[in-house]
Design a protein around this motif. Structure first.
Motif, PDB file in Angstrom:
ATOM      1  N   ASP A 150       0.861  -1.172   0.000  1.00 30.48           N
ATOM      2  CA  ASP A 150       0.000   0.000   0.000  1.00 30.48           C
ATOM      3  C   ASP A 150       0.893   1.216   0.000  1.00 30.48           C
ATOM      4  N   SER A 151       0.325   2.322  -0.319  1.00 27.21           N
ATOM      5  CA  SER A 151       1.108   3.556  -0.281  1.00 27.21           C
ATOM      6  C   SER A 151       0.358   4.578   0.527  1.00 27.21           C
ATOM      7  N   ALA A 152       1.109   5.437   1.162  1.00 24.76           N
ATOM      8  CA  ALA A 152       0.480   6.521   1.902  1.00 24.76           C
ATOM      9  C   ALA A 152      -0.273   7.415   0.933  1.00 24.76           C
ATOM     10  N   SER A 153      -1.233   8.152   1.454  1.00 19.27           N
ATOM     11  CA  SER A 153      -1.993   9.043   0.586  1.00 19.27           C
ATOM     12  C   SER A 153      -1.050   9.969  -0.167  1.00 19.27           C
ATOM     13  N   PRO A 154      -1.227  10.115  -1.493  1.00 19.10           N
ATOM     14  CA  PRO A 154      -0.321  10.981  -2.238  1.00 19.10           C
ATOM     15  C   PRO A 154      -0.469  12.416  -1.778  1.00 19.10           C
ATOM     16  N   PRO A 155       0.591  13.174  -1.902  1.00 13.94           N
ATOM     17  CA  PRO A 155       0.516  14.566  -1.454  1.00 13.94           C
ATOM     18  C   PRO A 155      -0.462  15.359  -2.294  1.00 13.94           C
ATOM     19  N   ALA A 156      -0.919  16.435  -1.723  1.00 13.50           N
ATOM     20  CA  ALA A 156      -1.811  17.325  -2.457  1.00 13.50           C
ATOM     21  C   ALA A 156      -1.018  18.013  -3.552  1.00 13.50           C
ATOM     22  N   ALA A 157      -1.473  19.162  -3.980  1.00  5.56           N
ATOM     23  CA  ALA A 157      -0.809  19.861  -5.077  1.00  5.56           C
ATOM     24  C   ALA A 157       0.673  20.038  -4.786  1.00  5.56           C
ATOM     25  N   THR A 158       1.499  19.839  -5.831  1.00  8.96           N
ATOM     26  CA  THR A 158       2.936  20.000  -5.678  1.00  8.96           C
ATOM     27  C   THR A 158       3.244  21.428  -5.265  1.00  8.96           C
ATOM     28  N   PRO A 159       3.966  21.624  -4.153  1.00  4.84           N
ATOM     29  CA  PRO A 159       4.234  22.977  -3.674  1.00  4.84           C
ATOM     30  C   PRO A 159       5.226  23.685  -4.574  1.00  4.84           C
ATOM     31  N   GLU A 160       5.304  24.969  -4.383  1.00  2.00           N
ATOM     32  CA  GLU A 160       6.199  25.759  -5.214  1.00  2.00           C
ATOM     33  C   GLU A 160       7.657  25.389  -5.013  1.00  2.00           C
ATOM     34  N   GLY A 161       7.980  24.781  -3.891  1.00  2.00           N
ATOM     35  CA  GLY A 161       9.361  24.439  -3.612  1.00  2.00           C
ATOM     36  C   GLY A 161       9.921  23.357  -4.498  1.00  2.00           C
ATOM     37  N   GLY A 162       9.080  22.606  -5.193  1.00  2.00           N
ATOM     38  CA  GLY A 162       9.569  21.556  -6.064  1.00  2.00           C
ATOM     39  C   GLY A 162       8.736  20.305  -5.933  1.00  2.00           C
ATOM     40  N   PRO A 163       9.064  19.277  -6.708  1.00  2.00           N
ATOM     41  CA  PRO A 163       8.284  18.036  -6.682  1.00  2.00           C
ATOM     42  C   PRO A 163       8.463  17.317  -5.351  1.00  2.00           C
ATOM     43  N   PRO A 164       7.536  16.409  -5.023  1.00  2.00           N
ATOM     44  CA  PRO A 164       7.662  15.646  -3.774  1.00  2.00           C
ATOM     45  C   PRO A 164       8.936  14.807  -3.769  1.00  2.00           C
ATOM     46  N   ILE A 165       9.438  14.554  -2.583  1.00  2.00           N
ATOM     47  CA  ILE A 165      10.571  13.647  -2.389  1.00  2.00           C
ATOM     48  C   ILE A 165       9.983  12.298  -1.985  1.00  2.00           C
ATOM     49  N   ARG A 166      10.120  11.333  -2.838  1.00  2.00           N
ATOM     50  CA  ARG A 166       9.485  10.029  -2.598  1.00  2.00           C
ATOM     51  C   ARG A 166      10.451   9.104  -1.865  1.00  2.00           C
ATOM     52  N   VAL A 167       9.992   8.545  -0.740  1.00  2.00           N
ATOM     53  CA  VAL A 167      10.797   7.595   0.013  1.00  2.00           C
ATOM     54  C   VAL A 167       9.987   6.315   0.230  1.00  2.00           C
ATOM     55  N   ARG A 194      19.286  21.717  -6.671  1.00  2.00           N
ATOM     56  CA  ARG A 194      19.912  20.525  -7.234  1.00  2.00           C
ATOM     57  C   ARG A 194      20.867  19.849  -6.261  1.00  2.00           C
ATOM     58  N   GLY A 195      20.896  20.362  -5.046  1.00  2.00           N
ATOM     59  CA  GLY A 195      21.824  19.807  -4.067  1.00  2.00           C
ATOM     60  C   GLY A 195      21.377  18.491  -3.478  1.00  2.00           C
ATOM     61  N   LEU A 196      20.090  18.185  -3.614  1.00  2.00           N
ATOM     62  CA  LEU A 196      19.578  16.947  -3.028  1.00  2.00           C
ATOM     63  C   LEU A 196      19.917  15.774  -3.938  1.00  2.00           C
ATOM     64  N   THR A 197      20.998  15.119  -3.639  1.00  2.00           N
ATOM     65  CA  THR A 197      21.414  13.911  -4.342  1.00  2.00           C
ATOM     66  C   THR A 197      21.645  12.812  -3.315  1.00  2.00           C
ATOM     67  N   ARG A 198      21.636  11.578  -3.781  1.00  2.00           N
ATOM     68  CA  ARG A 198      21.912  10.470  -2.867  1.00  2.00           C
ATOM     69  C   ARG A 198      23.319  10.566  -2.293  1.00  2.00           C
TER      70      ARG A 198
END
Length: 437
Positions: free
Chosen positions: A33-50, A364-368
């Motif tokens: 199952d998956s948690a409820s998807p987020p609402a509208a994508t915020p201005e800060g950028g796309p969701p971070i999926r974990v 763009r700093g969020l990398t693995r």
């Protein structure tokens, strides 16, 4: 000397034991199952999926391994309500692997290959059979519970208690040997004058092996050890309790499943064999004690738990109060509280702090790679004081001794789990004993 993790290697053996004793024949397909998807994508950028992999429907039974998942989901819900990470929501996607290796591979296929999660958080897998695939994919697994040896084997995997093993992807630990300290036994000897300990096990190979491991640690600390064994099929706990009354141990430890543990306590209560401490581990450090030990009030109030995280009942600490408030909001009427929930919350916080530090360098700093640099930095991580300092090293040789700290609490009716001193002060330099997982 610096404090180190109190991650009891015996806990891993205990969990493996629990599986062996409780597992039924056959397996079941995983439920996902998956948690409820987020609402509208915020201005800060796309969701971070974990991804959050949990053996929620494992053969051990419902709720045995769901605490870390529930804590992590509560953290992400509270985080998203505050606007996420620099305006980006975190989208947790859960997968139940059913407690089987096949189901674990299925979850990794779905989350890593199909859903393209950025990271895994608070993994709690009975059989982490796909750990090597997660590692090969370079997906950081943050704050997982080390039920098996995977977190001391593979790169890119970061267990909630840290690791000093080389983690090159070959054999676990150092050439197949893991090491852990005797800090639990040292604590009771030093703080409560304990000198005699009893270890109760089944006449079953896994239980007996775990009991030998506990006995070895106790003897290294100078205890006189009394061993008791009961028949797995027809256990006579009353006979064991009678001998415990005669032997009068200061500590009672066991290599039993949860049901057997409760029955042993009932028998001890009935004959008046109440030690200074009936010691349990972090998995049983929860608010279900009054129900589980309803027929053993004296033994119940002799229960002690040890671990590497601040007690979930320590409401004097602001981070614990924040955790409990979020769990109350997220749980929807479920009142069970557990140490594993708190550690799952801390795992989600750990990922969030790493992501926020990476995003500070720009969108763009969020990398693995950036997240892993945060996880492996020299400064240990404490999750705002919820965890003993956690760090990751890659030592070529295992340490012979280590300064290790310990979180300790005891059960009191009407008060819950009462912390015994501050976990950052319950420290000692203890020997590190090797064992093969």
């Amino acid at each position: 000397m610096r404090p180190s993790r109190a991650a009891d290697p015996l806990l891993r053996a205990a969990l493996a034991l629990l599986v062996t004793l409780s597992a039924a024949c056959g397996s079941r397909l995983p439920e996902r199952d998956s948690a409820s998807p987020p609402a509208a994508t915020p201005e800060g950028g796309p969701p971070i999926r974990v991804g959050v992999i949990t053996s929620a429907t494992s053969p051990v039974g419902g709720d045995a391994f769901t605490g870390p998942r529930d804590g992590a989901l509560a953290y992400f819900a509270a985080l998203n309500a505050r606007g996420g990470v620099d305006g980006r929501r975190v989208e947790p996607v859960t997968c139940d692997d059913g407690g089987s290796g096949v189901g674990n591979h299925t979850c990794v296929t779905e989350l890593v290959e199909e859903r393209k999660v950025f990271a895994l958080v608070a993994t709690t897998a009975l059989d982490y059979a796909a750990a090597s695939r997660v590692s090969r994919a370079g997906v950081p697994d943050i704050g997982g519970q080390p039920i098996g040896p995977a977190y001391d084997t593979y790169p890119h995997l970061y267990g909630i208690y840290g690791s000093s093993a080389p983690r090159t992807g070959g054999r676990p630990g150092w050439n197949g040997v893991l090491y852990g300290g005797t800090e639990v036994y040292r604590y009771f000897k030093r703080a409560h004058g304990a000198r005699t300990a009893a270890v109760v096990s089944y006449n079953q190979p896994s239980s007996a092996a775990y009991a030998r491991l506990v006995t070895r640690g106790l003897e290294a600390e100078g205890y006189r050890v009394v061993t008791e064994q009961v028949d797995f099929a027809l256990p006579n706990f009353r006979a064991v309790a009678a001998d415990l009354r005669a032997q009068r141990p200061d500590l009672v430890l066991d290599a039993l499943d949860s049901h057997g543990n409760a029955r042993l306590c009932e028998a001890m209560d009935a004959v008046g064999a109440i030690p200074v401490a009936k010691v349990t581990n972090v998995q049983n450090w929860n608010s279900a004690v009054p129900d589980a030990y309803a027929k053993a009030p004296r033994c119940r109030n002799a229960l002690w738990a040890t671990g590497a995280s601040r007690s979930h009942d320590d409401t004097s600490h602001p981070a614990v109060r924040e955790f409990r408030a979020a769990m109350d909001a997220h749980a929807k009427g479920v009142t069970l509280r557990s140490q594993w929930q708190l550690e799952g919350w801390a795992a989600a916080m750990w990922f969030t702090d790493a992501a926020r530090a990476c995003l500070a360098a720009g969108p763009r700093g969020l990398t693995r790679a950036c997240v892993e640099r945060y996880l492996t930095r020299r400064e240990p991580y404490t999750a705002r004081g919820l965890l003993l300092p956690v760090r990751f090293e890659r030592l070529a040789r295992p340490p012979r001794t280590r300064r290790t700290c310990l979180s300790v609490a005891r059960w009191r009716d009407g008060e819950g789990w009462v912390s015994q001193g501050d976990m950052n002060d319950n420290c000692a330099t203890v020997p590190q004993l090797g064992y093969r997982p």
